[in-house]
Structure formats: C-alpha cells, structure tokens
Motif scaffolding. Structure first.
Motif, PDB file in Angstrom:
ATOM      1  N   GLU A  41      18.682   1.543   5.724  1.00 49.38           N
ATOM      2  CA  GLU A  41      19.456   2.425   6.492  1.00 49.38           C
ATOM      3  C   GLU A  41      19.566   3.726   5.812  1.00 49.38           C
ATOM      4  N   ILE A  42      19.884   3.358   4.613  1.00 49.84           N
ATOM      5  CA  ILE A  42      20.170   4.754   3.649  1.00 49.84           C
ATOM      6  C   ILE A  42      18.830   5.482   3.566  1.00 49.84           C
ATOM      7  N   VAL A  43      17.757   5.050   3.463  1.00 47.80           N
ATOM      8  CA  VAL A  43      16.531   5.619   3.470  1.00 47.80           C
ATOM      9  C   VAL A  43      16.211   6.219   4.606  1.00 47.80           C
ATOM     10  N   GLU A  44      16.528   5.676   5.849  1.00 48.74           N
ATOM     11  CA  GLU A  44      16.338   6.107   7.293  1.00 48.74           C
ATOM     12  C   GLU A  44      17.179   7.546   7.294  1.00 48.74           C
ATOM     13  N   VAL A  45      18.585   7.585   6.740  1.00 51.06           N
ATOM     14  CA  VAL A  45      19.328   8.671   7.003  1.00 51.06           C
ATOM     15  C   VAL A  45      18.530   9.937   6.179  1.00 51.06           C
ATOM     16  N   VAL A  46      18.055   9.446   5.038  1.00 48.71           N
ATOM     17  CA  VAL A  46      17.285  10.572   4.106  1.00 48.71           C
ATOM     18  C   VAL A  46      15.994  11.000   4.865  1.00 48.71           C
ATOM     19  N   VAL A  47      15.375  10.246   5.282  1.00 51.24           N
ATOM     20  CA  VAL A  47      14.057  10.524   6.152  1.00 51.24           C
ATOM     21  C   VAL A  47      14.078  11.526   7.173  1.00 51.24           C
ATOM     22  N   GLN A  48      15.249  11.116   7.784  1.00 57.53           N
ATOM     23  CA  GLN A  48      15.519  12.143   9.075  1.00 57.53           C
ATOM     24  C   GLN A  48      15.960  13.590   8.645  1.00 57.53           C
ATOM     25  N   PRO A  69      11.561  -3.749  -3.594  1.00 61.08           N
ATOM     26  CA  PRO A  69      11.091  -2.533  -2.659  1.00 61.08           C
ATOM     27  C   PRO A  69      11.972  -2.713  -1.390  1.00 61.08           C
ATOM     28  N   VAL A  70      12.378  -1.616  -0.732  1.00 60.18           N
ATOM     29  CA  VAL A  70      12.898  -1.619   0.511  1.00 60.18           C
ATOM     30  C   VAL A  70      11.732  -1.717   1.763  1.00 60.18           C
ATOM     31  N   SER A  71      12.222  -2.501   2.634  1.00 65.63           N
ATOM     32  CA  SER A  71      11.332  -3.066   3.777  1.00 65.63           C
ATOM     33  C   SER A  71      11.184  -1.788   4.783  1.00 65.63           C
ATOM     34  N   PRO A  72       9.958  -1.517   5.080  1.00 66.00           N
ATOM     35  CA  PRO A  72       9.736  -0.153   5.903  1.00 66.00           C
ATOM     36  C   PRO A  72      10.251  -0.547   7.265  1.00 66.00           C
ATOM     37  N   GLY A  73      10.402   0.418   8.167  1.00 63.49           N
ATOM     38  CA  GLY A  73      10.502   0.219   9.550  1.00 63.49           C
ATOM     39  C   GLY A  73       9.265  -0.490  10.196  1.00 63.49           C
ATOM     40  N   ARG A  74       9.708  -0.857  11.256  1.00 63.14           N
ATOM     41  CA  ARG A  74       8.547  -1.547  12.141  1.00 63.14           C
ATOM     42  C   ARG A  74       7.466  -0.523  12.486  1.00 63.14           C
ATOM     43  N   PRO A  75       6.205  -1.059  12.013  1.00 59.26           N
ATOM     44  CA  PRO A  75       5.051   0.073  12.379  1.00 59.26           C
ATOM     45  C   PRO A  75       4.934   0.627  13.707  1.00 59.26           C
ATOM     46  N   ALA A  76       5.513   0.030  14.797  1.00 55.53           N
ATOM     47  CA  ALA A  76       5.214   0.605  16.158  1.00 55.53           C
ATOM     48  C   ALA A  76       5.853   1.758  16.243  1.00 55.53           C
ATOM     49  N   ASP A  77       6.956   2.118  15.582  1.00 59.94           N
ATOM     50  CA  ASP A  77       7.659   3.381  15.524  1.00 59.94           C
ATOM     51  C   ASP A  77       7.599   4.193  14.450  1.00 59.94           C
ATOM     52  N   GLY A  78       6.475   3.743  13.573  1.00 62.14           N
ATOM     53  CA  GLY A  78       6.407   4.633  12.431  1.00 62.14           C
ATOM     54  C   GLY A  78       5.662   5.889  12.585  1.00 62.14           C
ATOM     55  N   ASP A 120       0.828  -1.111  -0.021  1.00 63.73           N
ATOM     56  CA  ASP A 120       0.052  -0.206  -0.004  1.00 63.73           C
ATOM     57  C   ASP A 120       0.925   1.282  -0.065  1.00 63.73           C
ATOM     58  N   PRO A 121       0.810   1.950  -0.872  1.00 60.57           N
ATOM     59  CA  PRO A 121       1.604   3.249  -1.071  1.00 60.57           C
ATOM     60  C   PRO A 121       1.398   4.235  -0.024  1.00 60.57           C
ATOM     61  N   VAL A 122       0.381   4.116   0.742  1.00 60.96           N
ATOM     62  CA  VAL A 122      -0.091   5.170   1.843  1.00 60.96           C
ATOM     63  C   VAL A 122      -0.474   4.494   3.098  1.00 60.96           C
ATOM     64  N   ASP A 137       7.880   2.254  -3.208  1.00 58.79           N
ATOM     65  CA  ASP A 137       8.711   1.108  -2.971  1.00 58.79           C
ATOM     66  C   ASP A 137       9.905   1.189  -2.387  1.00 58.79           C
ATOM     67  N   ILE A 138      10.047   2.525  -1.758  1.00 56.04           N
ATOM     68  CA  ILE A 138      11.431   2.767  -1.196  1.00 56.04           C
ATOM     69  C   ILE A 138      11.124   3.632   0.039  1.00 56.04           C
ATOM     70  N   ALA A 139      10.032   4.438   0.124  1.00 58.77           N
ATOM     71  CA  ALA A 139      10.095   5.242   1.398  1.00 58.77           C
ATOM     72  C   ALA A 139       8.468   5.667   1.746  1.00 58.77           C
ATOM     73  N   PRO A 140       7.609   4.946   1.932  1.00 57.56           N
ATOM     74  CA  PRO A 140       6.115   5.270   1.945  1.00 57.56           C
ATOM     75  C   PRO A 140       5.647   6.083   3.043  1.00 57.56           C
ATOM     76  N   ASP A 141       6.562   6.118   4.105  1.00 55.21           N
ATOM     77  CA  ASP A 141       6.626   6.955   5.229  1.00 55.21           C
ATOM     78  C   ASP A 141       6.742   8.437   5.052  1.00 55.21           C
ATOM     79  N   VAL A 142       7.739   8.808   3.725  1.00 58.80           N
ATOM     80  CA  VAL A 142       7.795  10.191   3.588  1.00 58.80           C
ATOM     81  C   VAL A 142       6.483  10.751   3.421  1.00 58.80           C
ATOM     82  N   ALA A 143       5.601  10.256   2.298  1.00 57.63           N
ATOM     83  CA  ALA A 143       4.227  10.465   1.992  1.00 57.63           C
ATOM     84  C   ALA A 143       3.576  10.645   3.122  1.00 57.63           C
ATOM     85  N   VAL A 144       3.532   9.692   4.129  1.00 61.07           N
ATOM     86  CA  VAL A 144       2.833   9.887   5.361  1.00 61.07           C
ATOM     87  C   VAL A 144       3.043  11.117   6.123  1.00 61.07           C
TER      88      VAL A 144
END
Lengths: 146, 146, 146, 146, 146, 146
Positions: free
Chosen positions: D98-105, D133-142, A4-6, A36-43
């Motif tokens: 982890e790369i994605v995580e740095v960019v998100v920060q 796709p890159v697996s997202p972080g665990r939901p509990a901390d999303g 799910d993208p969002v 497929d890389i960072a759906p959290d960014v859209a969130v």
C-alpha cells in the motif's frame, strides 16, 4: 525465485524500450533498481514516458532533451535524473557545451542554487564519459567585461 | 514628476533590450509594470536575463525558448510568464504545435496539474494571436489506441 | 469543422473514463477545456492517470483521494485541481470533514500558505455543493486549550 | 554538561510523544539529532505535528500516513522523512504494497523524478525491516498489456 | 593547459568578489568547482548575485543573510548553499542562535521536512567552526509548557 | 446558529493574537475566512505561528518579516500571504524600499518569475496604503551602468 524486473510487454512498452535504447538508456536498468519494490514503475516509465511521450512526433529527440534538462534543473532534487538525461542528451545530438548552456540559462528562471546543483550532476555524467573540460562559449558573448 | 520606467542604459541593457525586441517583447512593458515599485528589476532582467544569458552563443533562440517553456511549466505559478514566453517562442520559430509538445512532455517530469495549468496559459496566448485550434500530432504516434 | 475533444478510444481510455465517471467526473470536461489546443492531454489523463493508476488494486478510491488531496495541497498552484478532486473525494466516500482533516495535517509538512490556499479551494468546491459549514472535530482533541 | 535533548514537557508534548511512540517512533531520536543546535524543533514537532495534528480525530492513523507519504513524495528532498514515515505507516497498518501504491499514484501528480526518488527511500526503509520483495498488484489491473 | 577558473574581470565582478570576500567567501572556490564545465556560472554569480544584488544599498549584509537563510530553507535541496551561507551569515554579524531562529520560523511557512533538513546543514557548518552547542532562546518564550 | 470563527482561547492563542495585532493583523480575519470550513486552522496559526514562533526571542519582528518576505517570494503561489505580510512588515519597521529590496535579492535564489509575481503582490499591498511610488536605491549602487 527471482522476479522479472520488467514483467510487462505491451506494444507501448516495447516501443518505449526501443526509444530509450536509441537514447542510450536501458529500461532494464530502471527495472532492476526497483525490481523488488515496484517493477510497475519501470513499466509505466517505459510505456508512458518513453513509449507515449518520447515517441510523439513534433519535436526531435535533441529538442526533447533540451526541454528535459531545463525541467530537471528547475525541479530540484534530481541529481540522479540529470546524470541519466545528460547521457541521453549526448546520445541524441546535444553537445556537452549545449547541455551546459541550457543549465546556465536557468539562472534566470530557477535561481543559482538549482543551477549550481544541476551543473554538478551534469559534470559527474560528463566526467564519467571523459568529456571534461567543456569548451566555453565565445568570449565576445560571455559575461560582462565592460 | 513621473519616473522613467527604465532608467538605466548600460551596454548590456541595450543589448538585452534589442534581443528581447527580436523575440517580440518590449523591455518597456516590464519596466512599466514595476515602474513605481522596482524599476531595477526590469533593468536586471534586461541586463542579465536578456543581455547576458539570452545573448550567449551555443543555442539558438528557438532552442532557448523550448528550454524556457519546459522550465516555466515545471516551476508552477507562472501563467503570466508562460503567456509572454509563448509569444517569444512563436517569434523565434517555435510553432504552436511545438510549444504544446514541450508542455505535453512535462507530464513525465512535473505531473498533470502543472501541465494542465501551463496549457491553459499557452492557450490564452495562442487565442490572443488567433492561432487556435492547434493541429494535433499525427495519429500514428499519438496516444494508445490498442 | 469542430474537432472531437476526446479523439482516442483505447481500452485503457475507456476504463479510465469509466473510473473517472465513478468518481463523479467526466473526461469530456477535461477534453473540452483543451479541445482546441491539446486534446491528447485529456486522452493521456484518461488512459494513464485514471485508466492505469486509478484502476490499480491495492488502495480504495477513498484512500486514493486522501493521497491526492494531500499531494495537491503540498504541490501548490493547484486550486483548479483541488476543486475537482474535492468533488471526486466526496463521491468516493470521503466526508467534507475528512477532506478538511487531510488539508489541516499538511500544516506539518507544507506550511500554512499552502494549507490556507488549499482550504480556500476546497471551500469553494464544498460551497458549490451546499456542504458548508463543515462540522469541526470534537473539542477534546482540537487545538490547545490549556 | 550535556543538555537534555527534549527539554519541554507540556501536556501537548507528552500527548504527541505518546502518539509518535504508537507510530513506532521516538521523539528522543528527533531531539537527539538536533540536541546541540535546536532542541526546540523537536519540541515543536512533538507538540504541534504529533500532539496537535496527529491527535486530531476524524482520520485514522493509517489514513494520515497515506496522506503523509503522498505529501512527502510530492515535496521532494525528503528521503530522510520518507524513511521515517514508511516505518510509521507500517506501524499503523499500512502494508508495504500500500505504501508503494501511494507513491506510484504520484506519477500522475508529481512526475517520475519525485516518484523514483521516493521509491528508493521507501525501499531502504523496507529493506531495513527485511520486507523486500514487495508483492506486486494483481496483473489484471496492472500496466497496459494490450 | 589548465584553464583559469575565473576568466572574467569586469568591474562588477571585482566588486562582487570583494563583497563575497567581506562575507568570508572566495569567488575562486565557486570558480574552481565549475572550472572545467561552466566557469561562466562563477562569473555570473560574482557579477550578478554579489556584484549587483549584494552590493545594493538599503539592507545591511546581516539582513540580507537573514533573507537568504530563509529562502534557502524554503527552497529545499540546498544543503550545499546553506553550509556556505551559514558561514557568510556568521561573518556579517548573524549569531548562531539567530541563524537557527530564522530556520525555526520556517516551520510556519515551509513545513517541518524543509526545516529539519536545513537545520542539519546549518549544524554541519557550525560544527566545522566549533560553534556547537548553540544556546537556546530564553525559556519564558520557548515552546508551550502549560 | 452561527459558529464562533475563533473558538479556542488558550494562553498561546491569546499571546499570538496579541502579537499579530502588534503586527497590524487581526486573527479574527483569518478565522472569518475559514469560519465555516476549518476554524481550527486560524487557531493553529494563532497559537503556533504567532503565539509560539513569532513570540520567540532572538530576532526582532522587523527581522522576522524580512525572513518571511524572502520565504514567501521563494515559495511561490503566495500572493495572498505576501499582501498580508507586506502590511505586517510595514507595521514592524520595514520600509517599502526595504521590502522591495528583499524581493529583488531573490533574483539570485529563486529566479525572475517568482520575483516578478511577488513584486506585483507587494505592489498591491503598497498601493492599498498609498505608498507608491517607492523611492529607488541610490544610483551609485544600482544596476550596471558601465
């Protein structure tokens, strides 16, 4: 299995998605681009930028878009963002000539390379909506004609 | 022999000085600061920024100041300029709460260091005018309180 | 009547305040600095930067501070932020020499003016904690001594 | 007569080329891109960035890449560099997540336009390596799901 | 009805257009690019950048182009501007090797990503004029070969 | 035991220190400022910026300082660097009026906030040397006086 993208549905997110929709955008587009890389960014953009910041009272959406066009012009490397926010500005009551006016004003604060690049991005967004040519300002207040 | 801090008097300059005066500023202050090194910079700012750009039709001065506050916040290293343009914004009908609102919105576009620094500069300008505290936005649209 | 510098108390905010406290900071300090102008900024920083982003899994706090020191060095005009995040880096297990190392590496990506200014800000934060001098890297891998 | 794209062979250069090779890069590629205009730039990058800075002790290559991804995201106009350093990060033990995580920060420090553009560049580099796709972080901390 | 891409004809504009022509450029090109959105930007660039600033005494055109190449390299997101000003530099007596030299020097002030991107833009402009390869500096003063 | 602020003595470093000395600077000053935190930064600046880049042939020191003043004005948050390089520019044959001229030109490329801040830093450096007032450019080529 497609993701799910969002994925998130907080109250803030829903409020932000509604605000974005009012501005003519669709949070699903942002979600899709990064699905497929960072759906959290859209969130986060949905929750924080549109749900928190753009839902604050105290400035009209029209005025917020004036501020955003100015900021994106100044920041540089924001062609993609300017194309989107040109559309959002049009949807919140900023006319093409007013968008252009904000970018022109940045000649004083950000210099001509930033203004030129921003204008080309705005131009693309206006062309997509068949809004060219933009009528210029009245001659009496235009450039020097001494 | 002391040099005139603002030696030039083109029509554009006079128009810009009048516009700046309407915004609560004084071109002589800019001229004075650079009088012994680059008086032409004050002339160019008077002619181009205020005489050309700020005299264009198509946006109200109030809207131009919204764009300027956004641009200066984004640019960084602009404490001096933000202090001046906070005053100019107040003089063109932007309220303290609205100035703050523009800076807050930049959290989405420029990040928190730029916003924090800009807010401290705006705060100084408001304190000088005895305009603190600034009343916050209505709680119902404020930060997350889920 | 004095206003509460940190008026909001969402779950995200409390989580962020706890995370910030773990990093040796105090959200009340940020709130205090902006209490009479924009208390919401402290709330957003508490909620979003520390409650959302810094509470994400996937990177240690130590690694997040390495990323933050690099970003602030590159951004420029961030002396205040570098002083705070130097303290936070120390509290999350980054040694003084490692903080210095991150800033030195930025010579390749951001140029020497940014590095020099950042180093002076880090130096102030280390001096406040009586952590100077910082032991240098081992000579064998240091600058050119051909 | 074709010119050697990497004409210099100092000890520092050879050390830097070896370090770059360990990171999955090839100094010859940089040399090739600028061979007919500025081969010295590849030499300086080999000597200074990789031979001097990246060979310093005190931080692991993994940590250096975390710092670099953060810096490039913040700097802007660095799509080309982010694509290269995403590969180098993978080769020094940083995972895609982890790369994605740095960019998100960087949403906190550089704003969403810089993060969005950086993420698209990282995405391209990961797609080239079939790592999506890159697996997202665990939901509990999303993101907020209040 | 097609609009005139360069509608204004002040003395300053004509002086700027002449100066630009001397530098190998054509104000009509700038006007054309923005003719249907913001013809005033070409007028302001003609009047202010080329008619006012570039017509000032005190620096040769050659030296002004050295300053401009340095500024555009540092600013970033200026590929289009660097391509134009590379041509203007060549037309005012800066050699290809000297243009490259200015960009190389920016390694100290702006970091390698800005230098690499600028060099690629300069390279394109030189290739269009069949000016590649550029002869390198004399070896005795080149990179480290200890 | 006090540490040597400039511990390294490569041939490149000595060449850079000599070049810096020719420009009126002293590598020991840079070393001293960072002696207890990052003496290597002074070494790298001595080796790379002054020993490698500033010792390259192909541009005079005078021209290199024109490029540097332009770059520092554009970069922002460089008051300290502009004060130093103003002195270095004077020592390599750039006159006060020419330094001012380079900064003024940046109105076109970097906008007035950067120019104003840079001019104040240059002014401080000129005042320290008793070089104010700076004689302006000839009126005939100055600002608009139509």
């Amino acid at each position: 299995m497609r993701r799910d993208p969002v994925p998130e549905r907080s109250e803030r997110f829903l409020r932000g998605a509604a605000r974005l929709s009012e501005m003519g955008g669709d949070i699903a587009d942002i979600g899709e681009a990064l699905a497929d890389i960072a759906p959290d960014v859209a969130v986060y953009i949905g929750e924080f930028a549109f749900g928190d910041l753009y839902c604050r009272p105290g400035l009209s959406l029209r005025e917020r878009q004036i501020a955003t066009i100015a900021a994106l012009t100044t920041l540089g490397d924001t062609g993609r963002q300017l194309r989107f926010h040109t559309g959002a500005a049009l949807n919140t009551g900023v006319t093409p000539a007013e968008i252009v006016e904000v970018v022109v004003q940045m000649l004083a604060f950000a210099g001509s390379p930033r203004v030129f690049n921003a204008m080309l991005a705005v131009r693309e967004a206006l062309a997509d909506r068949d809004l060219l040519p933009v009528s210029p300002g009245r001659p009496a207040d235009g450039p020097d004609r001494s």
